[in-house]
Design a protein around this motif. Structure first.
Motif, PDB file in Angstrom:
ATOM      1  N   ASP A  82       0.799  -1.227   0.000  1.00  0.00           N
ATOM      2  CA  ASP A  82       0.000   0.000   0.000  1.00  0.00           C
ATOM      3  C   ASP A  82       0.831   1.278   0.000  1.00  0.00           C
ATOM      4  OD1 ASP A  82      -2.466  -1.263  -0.132  1.00  0.00           O
ATOM      5  OD2 ASP A  82      -2.655  -1.431   2.044  1.00  0.00           O
ATOM      6  N   ALA A 136       1.398   3.000  -5.847  1.00  0.00           N
ATOM      7  CA  ALA A 136       0.190   2.857  -6.662  1.00  0.00           C
ATOM      8  C   ALA A 136       0.552   2.874  -8.142  1.00  0.00           C
ATOM      9  CB  ALA A 136      -0.798   3.974  -6.367  1.00  0.00           C
ATOM     10  N   ALA A 156       1.569   6.095  -3.074  1.00  0.00           N
ATOM     11  CA  ALA A 156       0.143   5.909  -2.821  1.00  0.00           C
ATOM     12  C   ALA A 156      -0.519   7.203  -2.381  1.00  0.00           C
ATOM     13  CB  ALA A 156      -0.056   4.814  -1.773  1.00  0.00           C
ATOM     14  N   TYR A 216      -3.309  -0.337  -6.011  1.00  0.00           N
ATOM     15  CA  TYR A 216      -2.211  -0.361  -5.051  1.00  0.00           C
ATOM     16  C   TYR A 216      -1.483  -1.704  -5.078  1.00  0.00           C
ATOM     17  CZ  TYR A 216      -4.913   3.603  -3.404  1.00  0.00           C
ATOM     18  OH  TYR A 216      -5.606   4.788  -3.340  1.00  0.00           O
ATOM     19  N   LEU A 253      -7.153   0.548  -0.234  1.00  0.00           N
ATOM     20  CA  LEU A 253      -6.079   0.628   0.753  1.00  0.00           C
ATOM     21  C   LEU A 253      -6.438  -0.176   1.991  1.00  0.00           C
ATOM     22  CD1 LEU A 253      -5.045   4.393   0.582  1.00  0.00           C
ATOM     23  CD2 LEU A 253      -3.583   2.438   0.045  1.00  0.00           C
TER      24      LEU A 253
END
Length: 394
Positions: A5, A8, A223, A235, A393
């Motif tokens: 996470d 991205a 991210a 992600y 996320l």
């Protein structure tokens, strides 16, 4: 350090795959890169570093200059890798690590291959890399041994086994029919696969992926910056890569029905992503179906099926589009094509679009998918790479 996470993917592009006699490497790079630029709402000058994959560079020694020359990029780091069929995934992993390190905010991973112009037959003939370990086999010959050994170990007659893996070819060609950018658009029946010319028994013509030209591209960012570029960032949840230190088939007790590199790379990715039950937690997967039997053993090495029970899942349709875990929903290498340096990024392109709900043909969309896996496998074979992505996320 886990990068779950932290990174991205905010834009991706993919050229049409196939026998692209109409273009050169630069044309393919432009097709995929400019789709990705538009998707991520960035310009070439926004890219801070490039990670380039090309598995069979015909002239050697040119590094990432095909990308620099084509996209008119200069003054930034540009690194090329050649990691057999996993090259595209390696570029993605390198790009993700570069972002997660904090060194860059926006980077590109891009892969390309122009196999048709080289006359490359895909059979891998010639002297092997190691004169002690290996008298060179062909690619189909190597994987044919996997199929034959699997059939023998789990009590399938050659006829039963061949018919079983034929269903994988039928599935992937059906899926590829719905993919506008796929190399092949041809429905197959089990009888078509069974009656096709033998390449390396028990593998026939339709058990083998084709050689293709193509390119694929990804734009990655932090991210916490993703919303600047897209309303639907994807992600990176985890990745894994494993390379066996010697030729797998030369090891004592190697059984040809599974590979440590497959098991180790998937376990690494699952651990980083927090996946404890891949059969239930992964919503769709793109795996390395260079041959139909390869897809079958991946089911088991990845924990999608229990050892020796892939046949039951194939027969039940578990891996079909409307099954419990759809696999190779764009046709896979078998039907979409396998330009080596581009394949890992192209397979991730499919996962990216599916997780966004924005595939190029609405008939192909898998409903309610949140977690996807892409994978490539190459070498003798001895190297495997996995990437897991999600659209939420946490």
């Amino acid at each position: 350090m886990s990068i779950k996470d932290k990174v991205a993917i905010v834009g991706m592009g993919c050229s049409k795959f196939g026998e692209r006699w109409d273009c050169g490497i630069s044309d393919l790079i432009i097709e995929s890169a400019y789709e990705a630029f538009e998707d991520a709402h960035v310009k070439p000058e926004d890219i801070q570093a490039v990670f380039f994959s090309e598995g069979n560079q015909p002239n050697g020694g040119t590094g990432a200059t095909p990308v620099a020359d084509t996209l008119k990029l200069s003054g930034i780091p540009m690194m090329r890798n050649e990691s057999f069929c996993t090259s595209g995934h390696v570029a993605l992993i390198q790009a993700a690590m570069a972002i997660a390190s904090g060194e860059y905010d926006v980077v590109m991973a891009i892969g390309v291959e122009k196999l048709k112009d080289t006359g490359y037959g895909g059979l891998g003939v010639g002297r092997g890399w190691n004169p002690v370990y290996e008298a060179r086999r062909t690619g189909p010959g190597s994987f044919a041994m996997i199929a034959s050994r699997y059939f023998a170990k789990y009590g399938l007659s050659p006829e039963e086994g061949k018919r079983l893996i034929a269903k994988i070819a039928v599935k992937n060609h059906h899926n590829g029919m719905l993919s506008p950018k796929a190399h092949f658009h041809k429905e197959l029946t089990v009888d078509d696969v069974m009656k096709a010319p033998i390449i390396a028994y028990p593998l026939g013509l339709f058990d083998c992926c084709g050689n293709s030209d193509g390119s694929a591209c990804a734009i990655l960012t932090r991210a916490d910056m993703a919303a600047k570029y897209t309303d639907k960032p994807i992600y990176i949840k985890g990745y894994g890569m494993a390379v066996d230190s010697t030729l797998s088939q030369s090891r004592p007790n190697f059984e040809w029905t599974g590979f440590d590199a497959l098991k180790d790379s998937s376990r690494q990715a699952y651990k980083m992503a927090g996946i404890t039950n891949p059969r239930e937690q992964i919503d769709l997967a793109e795996v390395h179906d260079c041959f139909t039997c390869t897809e079958m053993i991946i089911y088991e090495d990845f924990g999608f099926s229990q050892p020796g029970h892939a046949a039951e899942d194939i027969e039940s349709g578990f891996f079909e589009r409307d099954g419990g875990l759809p696999v190779n929903v764009d046709g896979g290498l078998k039907c979409f094509g396998h330009p080596v340096g581009a394949s890992g990024i192209r397979m991730t392109y499919e996962i990216f679009k599916q997780l966004q709900g924005r595939v190029d043909n609405p008939a192909r969309q898998i409903k309610d998918c949140k977690i996807g896996l892409s994978h490539t496998f190459g070498g003798s074979p001895q190297v495997s790479a996995v990437l897991i992505a999600g659209n939420e996320l946490g």
